[in-house]
Design a protein around this motif. Structure first.
Motif, PDB file in Angstrom:
ATOM      1  N   ASN A  79       0.798  -1.227   0.000  1.00  0.00           N
ATOM      2  CA  ASN A  79       0.000   0.000   0.000  1.00  0.00           C
ATOM      3  C   ASN A  79       0.830   1.277   0.000  1.00  0.00           C
ATOM      4  OD1 ASN A  79      -2.233  -1.605   0.003  1.00  0.00           O
ATOM      5  ND2 ASN A  79      -2.939  -1.066   2.057  1.00  0.00           N
ATOM      6  N   GLU A  80       1.842   1.348   0.865  1.00  0.00           N
ATOM      7  CA  GLU A  80       2.590   2.594   0.966  1.00  0.00           C
ATOM      8  C   GLU A  80       3.369   2.875  -0.317  1.00  0.00           C
ATOM      9  OE1 GLU A  80       5.565   5.029   3.987  1.00  0.00           O
ATOM     10  OE2 GLU A  80       5.370   2.855   4.220  1.00  0.00           O
ATOM     11  N   GLU A  81       3.981   1.846  -0.875  1.00  0.00           N
ATOM     12  CA  GLU A  81       4.756   2.058  -2.091  1.00  0.00           C
ATOM     13  C   GLU A  81       3.848   2.449  -3.254  1.00  0.00           C
ATOM     14  OE1 GLU A  81       8.127  -0.110  -4.932  1.00  0.00           O
ATOM     15  OE2 GLU A  81       7.083  -1.273  -3.382  1.00  0.00           O
ATOM     16  N   ILE A  82       2.711   1.763  -3.380  1.00  0.00           N
ATOM     17  CA  ILE A  82       1.771   2.128  -4.447  1.00  0.00           C
ATOM     18  C   ILE A  82       1.291   3.557  -4.250  1.00  0.00           C
ATOM     19  CG2 ILE A  82      -0.507   1.672  -5.439  1.00  0.00           C
ATOM     20  CD1 ILE A  82      -0.052  -1.307  -4.855  1.00  0.00           C
ATOM     21  N   GLY A  83       0.976   3.909  -3.002  1.00  0.00           N
ATOM     22  CA  GLY A  83       0.525   5.262  -2.717  1.00  0.00           C
ATOM     23  C   GLY A  83       1.547   6.312  -3.113  1.00  0.00           C
ATOM     24  N   SER A  84       2.812   6.041  -2.833  1.00  0.00           N
ATOM     25  CA  SER A  84       3.858   7.013  -3.165  1.00  0.00           C
ATOM     26  C   SER A  84       3.962   7.214  -4.671  1.00  0.00           C
ATOM     27  CB  SER A  84       5.204   6.570  -2.588  1.00  0.00           C
ATOM     28  OG  SER A  84       5.689   5.411  -3.236  1.00  0.00           O
ATOM     29  N   HIS A  85       3.773   6.136  -5.452  1.00  0.00           N
ATOM     30  CA  HIS A  85       3.816   6.259  -6.905  1.00  0.00           C
ATOM     31  C   HIS A  85       2.589   7.003  -7.431  1.00  0.00           C
ATOM     32  CE1 HIS A  85       7.323   3.821  -8.335  1.00  0.00           C
ATOM     33  NE2 HIS A  85       7.268   3.403  -7.078  1.00  0.00           N
ATOM     34  N   LYS A  97      -9.423  -1.537   2.224  1.00  0.00           N
ATOM     35  CA  LYS A  97      -8.976  -1.600   3.613  1.00  0.00           C
ATOM     36  C   LYS A  97      -8.260  -2.929   3.852  1.00  0.00           C
ATOM     37  CE  LYS A  97     -13.086  -3.697   3.380  1.00  0.00           C
ATOM     38  NZ  LYS A  97     -13.834  -3.721   2.136  1.00  0.00           N
ATOM     39  N   PRO A  98      -7.389  -2.958   4.862  1.00  0.00           N
ATOM     40  CA  PRO A  98      -7.021  -1.834   5.716  1.00  0.00           C
ATOM     41  C   PRO A  98      -6.093  -0.857   5.003  1.00  0.00           C
ATOM     42  CG  PRO A  98      -5.655  -3.710   6.273  1.00  0.00           C
ATOM     43  CD  PRO A  98      -6.642  -4.191   5.223  1.00  0.00           C
ATOM     44  N   LEU A  99      -6.195   0.414   5.396  1.00  0.00           N
ATOM     45  CA  LEU A  99      -5.283   1.432   4.878  1.00  0.00           C
ATOM     46  C   LEU A  99      -3.835   0.989   5.043  1.00  0.00           C
ATOM     47  CD1 LEU A  99      -4.508   4.475   4.160  1.00  0.00           C
ATOM     48  CD2 LEU A  99      -4.669   4.879   6.617  1.00  0.00           C
ATOM     49  N   ALA A 100      -3.534   0.407   6.196  1.00  0.00           N
ATOM     50  CA  ALA A 100      -2.183  -0.081   6.501  1.00  0.00           C
ATOM     51  C   ALA A 100      -2.304  -1.075   7.646  1.00  0.00           C
ATOM     52  CB  ALA A 100      -1.267   1.067   6.891  1.00  0.00           C
ATOM     53  N   THR A 101      -1.241  -1.839   7.869  1.00  0.00           N
ATOM     54  CA  THR A 101      -1.215  -2.735   9.028  1.00  0.00           C
ATOM     55  C   THR A 101      -0.151  -2.288  10.021  1.00  0.00           C
ATOM     56  OG1 THR A 101       0.241  -4.233   7.819  1.00  0.00           O
ATOM     57  CG2 THR A 101      -2.124  -4.722   7.768  1.00  0.00           C
ATOM     58  N   ASP A 102       0.339  -1.084   9.826  1.00  0.00           N
ATOM     59  CA  ASP A 102       1.283  -0.459  10.742  1.00  0.00           C
ATOM     60  C   ASP A 102       0.863   1.001  10.872  1.00  0.00           C
ATOM     61  OD1 ASP A 102       3.982   1.362  10.725  1.00  0.00           O
ATOM     62  OD2 ASP A 102       4.164  -0.371  12.063  1.00  0.00           O
ATOM     63  N   LEU A 103       0.695   1.475  12.093  1.00  0.00           N
ATOM     64  CA  LEU A 103       0.161   2.813  12.313  1.00  0.00           C
ATOM     65  C   LEU A 103       1.039   3.891  11.708  1.00  0.00           C
ATOM     66  CD1 LEU A 103      -1.930   4.695  13.495  1.00  0.00           C
ATOM     67  CD2 LEU A 103      -0.741   4.538  15.708  1.00  0.00           C
ATOM     68  N   GLN A 104       2.339   3.809  11.886  1.00  0.00           N
ATOM     69  CA  GLN A 104       3.224   4.840  11.357  1.00  0.00           C
ATOM     70  C   GLN A 104       3.193   4.847   9.831  1.00  0.00           C
ATOM     71  OE1 GLN A 104       4.409   7.162  13.324  1.00  0.00           O
ATOM     72  NE2 GLN A 104       3.391   6.006  14.954  1.00  0.00           N
ATOM     73  N   PRO A 165       3.026 -13.236   7.674  1.00  0.00           N
ATOM     74  CA  PRO A 165       3.119 -11.924   8.337  1.00  0.00           C
ATOM     75  C   PRO A 165       3.769 -10.845   7.484  1.00  0.00           C
ATOM     76  CG  PRO A 165       3.732 -13.679   9.849  1.00  0.00           C
ATOM     77  CD  PRO A 165       3.575 -14.320   8.502  1.00  0.00           C
ATOM     78  N   GLU A 166       4.761 -11.218   6.685  1.00  0.00           N
ATOM     79  CA  GLU A 166       5.458 -10.223   5.865  1.00  0.00           C
ATOM     80  C   GLU A 166       4.579  -9.669   4.753  1.00  0.00           C
ATOM     81  OE1 GLU A 166       6.230 -14.297   4.135  1.00  0.00           O
ATOM     82  OE2 GLU A 166       6.129 -13.395   6.131  1.00  0.00           O
ATOM     83  N   VAL A 167       3.502 -10.353   4.421  1.00  0.00           N
ATOM     84  CA  VAL A 167       2.571  -9.897   3.378  1.00  0.00           C
ATOM     85  C   VAL A 167       1.290  -9.337   3.999  1.00  0.00           C
ATOM     86  CG1 VAL A 167       1.193 -10.595   1.369  1.00  0.00           C
ATOM     87  CG2 VAL A 167       3.474 -11.569   1.730  1.00  0.00           C
ATOM     88  N   ALA A 168       0.673 -10.116   4.889  1.00  0.00           N
ATOM     89  CA  ALA A 168      -0.609  -9.716   5.491  1.00  0.00           C
ATOM     90  C   ALA A 168      -0.440  -8.612   6.522  1.00  0.00           C
ATOM     91  CB  ALA A 168      -1.288 -10.927   6.121  1.00  0.00           C
ATOM     92  N   GLY A 169       0.676  -8.641   7.240  1.00  0.00           N
ATOM     93  CA  GLY A 169       0.922  -7.613   8.247  1.00  0.00           C
ATOM     94  C   GLY A 169       0.164  -7.796   9.533  1.00  0.00           C
ATOM     95  N   GLY A 170      -0.837  -8.637   9.524  1.00  0.00           N
ATOM     96  CA  GLY A 170      -1.651  -8.883  10.710  1.00  0.00           C
ATOM     97  C   GLY A 170      -2.726  -9.892  10.371  1.00  0.00           C
TER      98      GLY A 170
END
Length: 325
Positions: A79-85, A97-104, A165-170
């Motif tokens: 998500n974050e990398e796609i968003g940055s592009h 959703k989810p927007l992210a699986t890490d708050l930061q 975990p490295e893909v789903a994040g949670g």
């Protein structure tokens, strides 16, 4: 933006293919599916069947001049990398959703779009469910809300990446309870101010697939949230205990009831509709400058913040105050 918004779709698995179908069959007056990207070889055949260009690399899809806006139904680790592009290419984004699986990470993603003044929408589609909308509409007439119960119970997942975990994040905290947390904020108009949760790994060997949480709302109401992917049956029930009776609903089974004393009265509901269709119509109006953002990214971040607090509570065994995060 042109009359028909040219959409690029990243992720065309089970859920992403629903977007493609609805764009082609239900909202073709607003959108044109011009590009798709999928890691598996099936993506090329899907693109051909839908009359869209195929991109093996999603980065090329985002940059393509054939794409006005991007829909993402991929795994959340991207998500974050796609968003940055998308920000770099000035492409509005509708993100599952989810927007992210890490708050930061979620905060960074929202900040990127806000700083760029670029449209960013989160597909919290449960807000378009007829039962969820009816619960929201009826709740004020029931007076003060004292307590609540909400559950989303689903079958054991068959998606391999949800055990990575490295893909789903949670686990179900971020992929199931996130629906409940957003729906409760939407229905009640209240914020979750603190949470205490316990979780278990029953069938998923690496990530939680069952969670029960206690929550406290800003108006003082107490609640229990139960999310799982462990049983062979589905339910999505909400029970709201109020000053003037109880309001119950099940968003999966299309049930809406009022309980007064021992009397149960069924309340009318409109016919159910696929929730992606009204979301896409509202998104089109938003992109055309004719309507509000249907689910602003800050709403998705609020749900992720509660998920993050729930995960912290599972690890510590303590109550977590949302404002402390």
């Amino acid at each position: 933006m042109r009359k028909k918004i040219r959409v690029g779709l990243i992720g065309t698995g089970k859920h992403g293919s629903r977007y493609a179908r609805h764009i082609i069959e239900d909202v073709h007056d607003r959108f044109e599916l011009t590009a798709v990207s999928r890691r598996s070889a099936e993506g090329r055949a899907q693109a051909e069947g839908w009359g869209a260009a195929y991109f093996a690399d999603w980065r090329e899809l985002v940059a393509s001049p054939r794409v006005d806006a991007v829909i993402v139904a991929a795994t959340p680790n991207l998500n974050e990398e796609i968003g940055s592009h998308c920000v770099a290419s000035r492409k509005p984004l509708l993100l599952e959703k989810p927007l992210a699986t890490d708050l930061q990470q979620g905060k960074r993603l929202v900040a990127m779009f806000e700083e760029a003044d670029l449209p960013f929408t989160i597909a919290q589609t449960l807000r378009y469910n007829c039962v969820i909308k009816a619960l929201r509409d009826h709740l004020p007439s029931f007076g003060r809300l004292y307590s609540l119960f909400a559950c989303q119970r689903l079958e054991v997942s068959t998606l391999p990446w949800l055990a990575q975990p490295e893909v789903a994040g949670g686990g179900v905290i971020f992929h199931t309870a996130v629906h409940l947390f957003d729906a409760l904020r939407f229905i009640t108009g209240e914020e979750v101010v603190k949470i205490r949760a316990v979780a278990r790994k029953i069938f998923n060997p690496r990530l939680e697939d069952a969670i029960v949480a206690e929550i406290l709302l800003g108006n003082g109401a107490l609640g229990i949230v139960d999310a799982s992917k462990v049983g062979p049956a589905r339910s999505g029930r909400y029970e709201l205990v109020c000053e003037k009776g109880q309001l119950h609903g099940d968003q999966i089974h299309g049930i809406l009831e009022k309980i007064d004393g021992s009397r149960v009265t069924a309340l009318p509901l409109p016919p159910p509709v696929p929730t992606l269709v009204p979301l896409l119509r509202d998104w089109a109006l938003f992109l055309a400058g004719k309507g509000a953002n249907p689910v602003p990214a800050r709403e998705g971040l609020a749900a992720v913040t509660i998920c993050h607090a729930a995960r912290k509570s599972v690890l510590s065994g303590n109550w977590i105050e949302i404002d402390s995060l």
